[in-house]
Design an enzyme around this catalytic site. Structure first.
Site, mmCIF file in Angstrom:
data_model
loop_
_atom_site.group_PDB
_atom_site.id
_atom_site.type_symbol
_atom_site.label_atom_id
_atom_site.label_comp_id
_atom_site.label_asym_id
_atom_site.label_seq_id
_atom_site.Cartn_x
_atom_site.Cartn_y
_atom_site.Cartn_z
ATOM 1 N N ASN A 59 2.211 1.664 -3.641
ATOM 2 C CA ASN A 59 1.312 1.645 -4.797
ATOM 3 C C ASN A 59 -0.028 2.360 -4.626
ATOM 4 O OD1 ASN A 59 2.992 -0.136 -6.508
ATOM 5 N ND2 ASN A 59 2.609 -1.618 -4.896
ATOM 6 N N TYR A 60 -0.471 2.549 -3.394
ATOM 7 C CA TYR A 60 -1.817 3.089 -3.211
ATOM 8 C C TYR A 60 -1.890 4.378 -2.397
ATOM 9 C CZ TYR A 60 -3.504 -1.296 -5.151
ATOM 10 O OH TYR A 60 -3.746 -2.348 -5.997
ATOM 11 N N LEU A 61 -0.805 4.730 -1.710
ATOM 12 C CA LEU A 61 -0.834 5.903 -0.842
ATOM 13 C C LEU A 61 -0.122 7.075 -1.499
ATOM 14 C CD1 LEU A 61 -0.035 4.209 2.594
ATOM 15 C CD2 LEU A 61 -2.262 4.840 1.659
ATOM 16 N N SER A 93 0.832 -1.204 0.000
ATOM 17 C CA SER A 93 0.000 0.000 0.000
ATOM 18 C C SER A 93 0.865 1.250 0.000
ATOM 19 C CB SER A 93 -0.948 0.000 1.201
ATOM 20 O OG SER A 93 -0.246 -0.196 2.401
#
Length: 574
Positions: free
Chosen positions: A531-533, A528
């Protein structure tokens, strides 16, 4: 002289300018191609393989594959039936006809001498002299300089993974049905090279040819090939710190920020669609609710066959959910249980809105366990609908948005200004953990977890004894000063007080570390975070609370997020 604000504006302008001119398209690309895995070196004659108690000399191809299994003898994979079955099947394909006729039972194979040999090799590498290590380092540096960089539009850019992965045995995640299969050696004939027409093209190894040479400036990979296990395409890409990679990252988080501006409208719309007269619209709306609320992946259709039985939201089957009108004092509970990406189990019990629950009951009517839950929906239909809702919107954008907004909210709730730096970092990891749980980023507890926790607890116990001793010494020093009132005893009290404070800080740091490790035992924070934060949230938090950025991002991550470190100020809001 530029002010800091002007510098930030200049950098932001640069990113926006490159985005507006479609920086993902290059005009010139030149590189030297990949570095191939070294050829197989046969084992020394003294290292023997035994079958049914008798020494048997293997042909080089069969011996090489046998070494892959021998290296894993101490790993639990080698005990799994599916791993052993797949390995033996693929190993036999590399054998001569004579070897095939003799070697018919893996249980009669003895790889122990091979295993011992590789353990000794590993130990020898640990005992290398400084001179031997220096030579290896110099060779790696030479390869890096020759193959680790490319020229793209007059810029020297670092390449991410210029080495081709060596052959070995596929492991997969979870109970993957293909574990143990042979990952074949990648050869020049398997490689597609991508470069510009006017560049100096990479030379294949002597006597070899590339599969193809392309000049496609609409993609950013430098070389590609198809691996044999799952038929997926692998790429050699630029390093995450490159301009194009950084720009794509920036675009990704800007798209998620655009979703933030219209997410309320989208949520109102899919709630209205729960009442639609058309079943396909109801199914689409419920699926979108799960993608939004639970950060589920959309799921891709897969061909029938040996691939792992993994699903996403659109491919959920009836057997993957259970409905409970009431459970644990909560109403309208849905229980999910399925294998997600990388064969990671997704298990969750979640209360949903009444209209969602009623729709799910409707979707389940007259269906068998193996039937699709959303039988009038697939990823293509969903993605087309998402594009109509917002340009560039995908299920992943929802994951990125919900992950980033969760981190921002959790950091605000958990961080206390007066906390020590270790306590603030614990708060950061807890906020990151909330995101990892949302995105179902699990991991198996490390094999060394219990031992490392025991070692840490020993350090805590020792530090507590040390603190107790220091407090007694401080108490004695205070008593001495009270009796004598001289400057020497006063200085002693101050020294002892500082010693107690230092040991208290050290103890707290160890205790925070133990708490952090225990809570992270089965949660993977890295996925995360990378890639997502939105990294600007983390950078802003570091700046606001005076946390060194290296406490959150390691060197490689700091290179990847250099654009965010440049741009984000402490008042940044996602």
């Amino acid at each position: 002289k530029m002010t800091k604000t002007t510098e930030i504006d200049e950098k932001k302008f640069r990113w926006e300018e490159e985005r507006s001119t479609d920086g993902s398209k290059w005009r010139f690309l030149e590189h030297n191609g990949p570095v191939f895995a070294p050829s197989y070196e046969p084992l020394p004659d003294k290292v023997k393989f035994f079958y049914d108690g008798k020494h048997m000399k293997l042909s080089p191809p069969a011996e090489e594959v046998a070494t892959f299994f021998a290296k894993m003898l101490d790993h639990e994979y080698s005990t799994k039936d599916i791993f052993r079955k797949n390995f033996f099947k693929d190993w036999r394909k590399e054998m001569t006809s004579e070897e095939k006729s003799k070697i018919t039972d893996l249980n009669k194979c003895n790889f122990s001498q091979m295993n011992d040999y590789f353990k000794a090799q590993s130990e020898a590498r640990k005992q290398m002299t400084k001179e031997e290590k220096r030579k290896i380092k110099e060779e790696n540096e030479r390869l890096l300089q020759e193959y680790g960089f490319c020229i793209m539009d007059n810029h020297k850019e670092r390449i991410g993974n210029f080495r081709i992965e060596p052959p070995g045995l596929f492991r997969g995640r979870g109970d993957h049905p293909k574990m143990g299969m042979l990952k074949r050696r990648i050869r020049p004939e398997d490689i597609i090279i991508n470069c510009s027409k006017d560049s100096k093209q990479p030379k294949p190894p002597p006597g070899k040819k590339w599969k193809e040479v392309r000049h496609d400036n609409k993609v950013t990979w430098l070389a590609s090939w198809t691996e044999n296990i799952q038929g997926s395409i692998k790429y050699i890409m630029l390093n995450p710190s490159s301009r194009i990679k950084g720009e794509k990252d920036w675009q990704k988080y800007e798209t998620a920020r655009r979703l933030k501006k219209c997410v309320d409208r989208l949520r109102t719309q899919y709630r209205d669609d729960w009442k639609s007269k058309e079943m396909r619209i109801r199914q689409r709306a419920v699926a979108l609710y799960f993608i939004d609320k639970l950060a589920l992946r959309a799921g891709n259709e897969k061909e029938e066959g040996e691939t792992a039985d993994t699903v996403g939201c659109c491919s959920l089957r009836v057997e993957h959910i259970q409905l409970y009108p009431k459970m644990d004092e909560q109403e309208f509970v849905v229980e999910f249980d399925f294998l997600g990406k990388d064969s990671i189990r997704y298990y969750n019990k979640i209360p949903v809105e009444k209209r969602v629950f009623k729709n799910l009951q409707l979707f389940l009517e007259n269906k068998q366990p193996e039937d699709d839950l959303f039988d009038r929906l697939n990823t293509s239909i969903l993605n087309k609908h998402l594009q109509e809702l917002m340009d560039g919107l995908t299920a992943k954008v929802f994951r990125t948005y919900n992950a980033s907004i969760t981190l921002q909210q959790q950091l605000k709730e958990l961080t206390t200004s007066d906390d020590s730096i270790p306590a603030k970092i614990l708060s950061y990891n807890r906020a990151n953990r909330a995101v990892a749980i949302l995105c179902n980023h699990q991991r198996a507890p490390p094999k060394t977890f219990e031992k490392s926790m025991q070692n840490l607890q020993t350090k805590i116990d020792e530090k507590q004894i040390q603190l107790s001793t220091a407090r007694k010494q401080l108490k004695a020093a205070k008593a001495d000063h009270k009796a004598s009132h001289d400057d020497k005893s006063k200085k002693t009290v101050e020294v002892k007080r500082k010693a107690v404070q230092r040991i208290e800080e050290q103890l707290m740091k160890l205790q925070v570390q133990a708490t952090d490790r225990e809570e992270n035992k089965q949660i993977a924070l890295g996925t995360s975070k990378l890639n997502y934060l939105d990294p600007r949230i983390s950078v802003a938090w570091c700046k606001k609370y005076a946390i060194p950025i290296e406490k959150i991002y390691n060197k490689t991550q700091r290179e990847k997020f250099a654009w965010a470190i440049d741009m984000a100020e402490k008042d940044y809001v996602f």
